[in-house]
Write a protein that holds these residues in place. Structure first.
Motif, PDB file in Angstrom:
ATOM      1  N   TYR A   1       0.723  -1.131   0.059  1.00 39.85           N
ATOM      2  CA  TYR A   1       0.328   0.325  -0.423  1.00 39.85           C
ATOM      3  C   TYR A   1       0.661   1.106  -0.009  1.00 39.85           C
ATOM      4  N   LEU A   2       0.232   2.226   0.282  1.00 38.16           N
ATOM      5  CA  LEU A   2       0.976   3.447  -0.215  1.00 38.16           C
ATOM      6  C   LEU A   2       0.253   3.915   1.075  1.00 38.16           C
ATOM      7  N   VAL A   3       1.588   5.216   1.776  1.00 36.91           N
ATOM      8  CA  VAL A   3       1.401   5.715   2.756  1.00 36.91           C
ATOM      9  C   VAL A   3       2.256   7.409   2.367  1.00 36.91           C
ATOM     10  N   ASP A   4       1.746   8.378   2.500  1.00 36.29           N
ATOM     11  CA  ASP A   4       1.598   9.645   2.301  1.00 36.29           C
ATOM     12  C   ASP A   4       1.227  10.054   1.135  1.00 36.29           C
ATOM     13  N   ASN A   5       0.476   9.561   0.442  1.00 34.12           N
ATOM     14  CA  ASN A   5       0.173   9.865  -1.057  1.00 34.12           C
ATOM     15  C   ASN A   5       1.208   9.045  -1.769  1.00 34.12           C
ATOM     16  N   ALA A   6       2.270   8.587  -1.427  1.00 31.95           N
ATOM     17  CA  ALA A   6       3.961   8.262  -2.901  1.00 31.95           C
ATOM     18  C   ALA A   6       4.480   7.495  -2.292  1.00 31.95           C
ATOM     19  N   LEU A   7       4.737   7.241  -0.729  1.00 34.03           N
ATOM     20  CA  LEU A   7       5.671   6.255   0.099  1.00 34.03           C
ATOM     21  C   LEU A   7       4.961   4.940   0.139  1.00 34.03           C
ATOM     22  N   PRO A   8       5.623   3.379  -0.787  1.00 32.75           N
ATOM     23  CA  PRO A   8       5.236   2.383  -1.038  1.00 32.75           C
ATOM     24  C   PRO A   8       5.692   1.469   0.737  1.00 32.75           C
ATOM     25  N   VAL A   9       4.953   0.315   0.560  1.00 31.26           N
ATOM     26  CA  VAL A   9       5.066   0.373   2.649  1.00 31.26           C
ATOM     27  C   VAL A   9       4.862  -1.167   1.771  1.00 31.26           C
ATOM     28  N   THR A  10       5.700  -2.071   1.869  1.00 27.94           N
ATOM     29  CA  THR A  10       5.586  -3.481   1.900  1.00 27.94           C
ATOM     30  C   THR A  10       5.371  -4.140   3.118  1.00 27.94           C
ATOM     31  N   VAL A  11       5.139  -5.634   3.642  1.00 23.45           N
ATOM     32  CA  VAL A  11       4.641  -6.247   4.219  1.00 23.45           C
ATOM     33  C   VAL A  11       4.370  -7.286   3.875  1.00 23.45           C
ATOM     34  N   ALA A  12       6.239  -8.228   4.549  1.00 26.97           N
ATOM     35  CA  ALA A  12       5.944  -9.838   3.906  1.00 26.97           C
ATOM     36  C   ALA A  12       5.390 -10.669   5.090  1.00 26.97           C
ATOM     37  N   GLY A  13       4.543 -12.075   4.004  1.00 24.09           N
ATOM     38  CA  GLY A  13       4.624 -13.030   5.798  1.00 24.09           C
ATOM     39  C   GLY A  13       6.052 -13.020   5.823  1.00 24.09           C
ATOM     40  N   ALA A  14       5.273 -14.182   6.954  1.00 22.84           N
ATOM     41  CA  ALA A  14       5.706 -14.750   8.361  1.00 22.84           C
ATOM     42  C   ALA A  14       6.998 -15.929   7.308  1.00 22.84           C
ATOM     43  N   ALA A  15       7.753 -16.395   8.477  1.00 24.20           N
ATOM     44  CA  ALA A  15       7.693 -17.302   8.243  1.00 24.20           C
ATOM     45  C   ALA A  15       7.837 -18.742   8.996  1.00 24.20           C
ATOM     46  N   SER A  16       6.927 -18.879   9.828  1.00 26.08           N
ATOM     47  CA  SER A  16       5.709 -19.088  10.420  1.00 26.08           C
ATOM     48  C   SER A  16       4.645 -19.797  10.612  1.00 26.08           C
ATOM     49  N   THR A  17       4.145 -18.865  10.632  1.00 23.85           N
ATOM     50  CA  THR A  17       2.390 -18.437  10.530  1.00 23.85           C
ATOM     51  C   THR A  17       1.752 -17.615   9.338  1.00 23.85           C
ATOM     52  N   TYR A  18       0.625 -18.479   8.608  1.00 23.69           N
ATOM     53  CA  TYR A  18      -0.048 -17.139   8.006  1.00 23.69           C
ATOM     54  C   TYR A  18      -1.198 -16.483   9.249  1.00 23.69           C
ATOM     55  N   ILE A  19      -1.333 -15.003   9.288  1.00 20.88           N
ATOM     56  CA  ILE A  19      -2.685 -15.548  10.674  1.00 20.88           C
ATOM     57  C   ILE A  19      -3.828 -14.039   9.560  1.00 20.88           C
ATOM     58  N   ASP A  20      -5.216 -15.160   9.578  1.00 20.95           N
ATOM     59  CA  ASP A  20      -6.397 -14.519   9.536  1.00 20.95           C
ATOM     60  C   ASP A  20      -6.892 -13.823   9.742  1.00 20.95           C
ATOM     61  N   CYS A  21      -6.909 -12.056   9.351  1.00 19.80           N
ATOM     62  CA  CYS A  21      -7.545 -11.012   9.577  1.00 19.80           C
ATOM     63  C   CYS A  21      -8.580 -10.515   9.745  1.00 19.80           C
ATOM     64  N   ARG A  22      -9.573 -11.220   8.448  1.00 13.90           N
ATOM     65  CA  ARG A  22     -10.926 -10.660   8.454  1.00 13.90           C
ATOM     66  C   ARG A  22     -11.681 -10.503   8.932  1.00 13.90           C
ATOM     67  N   ASN A  23     -11.725 -11.620  10.225  1.00 13.94           N
ATOM     68  CA  ASN A  23     -12.444 -10.501  11.281  1.00 13.94           C
ATOM     69  C   ASN A  23     -11.655 -10.005  12.456  1.00 13.94           C
ATOM     70  N   PRO A  24     -12.327  -8.895  12.708  1.00 10.93           N
ATOM     71  CA  PRO A  24     -11.443  -8.212  13.121  1.00 10.93           C
ATOM     72  C   PRO A  24     -11.073  -8.256  14.382  1.00 10.93           C
ATOM     73  N   HIS A  25     -11.966  -9.288  15.516  1.00 12.79           N
ATOM     74  CA  HIS A  25     -11.958  -9.654  16.716  1.00 12.79           C
ATOM     75  C   HIS A  25     -11.569 -11.214  16.505  1.00 12.79           C
ATOM     76  N   GLN A  26     -10.971 -11.719  16.090  1.00 13.38           N
ATOM     77  CA  GLN A  26     -11.006 -13.224  16.140  1.00 13.38           C
ATOM     78  C   GLN A  26     -10.428 -13.504  14.599  1.00 13.38           C
TER      79      GLN A  26
END
Length: 278
Positions: free
Chosen positions: A197-222
């Motif tokens: 995604y972009l922050v500050d309208n121009a700065l790209p941010v890339t988040v790497a997945g994990a070397a341990s688990t994948y976490i499904d956060c579509r439900n914000p509380h579970q």
């Protein structure tokens, strides 16, 4: 560059946590099998879950062996689950220090590695005032040079609104320092899923997945936790970074569910201003 995050090795090492060590080894073996010669390998935080000095000493030896095997330096940063004092003593062989941040120059580009670990047992990230001052000064010393930043905690974005409790808490202070500089991108981890995604309208941010688990956060509380392994390959040409995600393993069975209460920013924040001297 190879970007690995959230290894989450389990102490005591190497006698415990063999599955986590195997996941990290799986990544190193995959890099070797593709005959890709990386210029740099970055392990972006959450190295060991509450590790001891001996655990970090073992990790240093292990990573040195893998670095020699792959012919590439391996750099690390700290995550929220790391033990800073044990890391300083065991991995660095140094006395206590308030944060672990440093800068490297490669092919006329600057790479900054920041320490966003906040407090013990707190998942949110924070950049100390002294560290921000150091970053500000360093960027001003080379204003035209392309810069890239690695840290553990991602910055806030509309798509991550329900995860603000666990993101970098002083986003505005960091962005104020980066504004106007030749920053090509920010690389983070911590979320256990990939994001761009972009922050500050121009700065790209890339988040790497994990070397341990994948976490499904579509439900914000579970948040549903799956066993998974992935890493990112970052290619920079003419100052422009492109990222390829390499998933190696995913288990569709849910291993655990993480309950989440308040999803907003934390209410208690450290003071950014230094106390006045008498």
């Amino acid at each position: 560059m190879i970007h690995v995050s959230d290894v989450q090795l389990t102490p005591p090492l190497p006698t415990a946590g063999t599955a986590a060590v195997a996941n990290l080894q799986l990544i190193f073996d995959d890099v070797a099998s593709r005959a890709t010669q990386p210029d740099l390998i970055v392990i972006g935080g959450d190295l060991i879950q509450r590790g001891s000095e001996a655990d970090y000493r073992w990790l240093r030896t292990y990573l040195t062996q893998q670095s020699e095997r792959l012919g590439a330096p391996i750099q690390v940063i700290l995550g929220d689950q790391d033990n800073r004092d044990a890391f300083n003593a065991g991995y660095l062989g140094q006395a206590a220090r308030p944060y672990y941040a440093y800068k490297q120059n490669r092919q006329n580009m600057d790479f900054y590695f920041l320490d966003s670990k906040w407090e013990t047992r707190r998942s949110a990230g924070w950049l100390a005032r002294d560290q921000l001052d150091w970053l500000n000064k360093s960027l001003h010393l080379a204003p035209r040079r392309r810069a890239f930043i690695f840290l553990h905690h991602p910055l806030d974005a509309p798509a991550l609104r329900n995860m603000r409790y666990t993101l970098l808490q002083n986003n505005r202070e960091l962005l104020a320092i980066l504004h106007g500089h030749n920053v090509g991108g920010i690389f983070a981890g911590h979320l256990h899923f990939a994001a761009n995604y972009l922050v500050d309208n121009a700065l790209p941010v890339t988040v790497a997945g994990a070397a341990s688990t994948y976490i499904d956060c579509r439900n914000p509380h579970q948040h549903a936790v799956h066993r998974a392994v992935s890493y990112n390959v970052i290619t920079i040409e003419r100052g422009i970074a492109s990222v390829t995600v390499r998933p190696l393993r995913f288990d569709s069975q849910v291993q655990a569910v993480i309950p989440v209460g308040n999803t907003g920013f934390t209410k208690h924040r450290p003071r950014l201003l230094r106390p006045r001297r008498a």
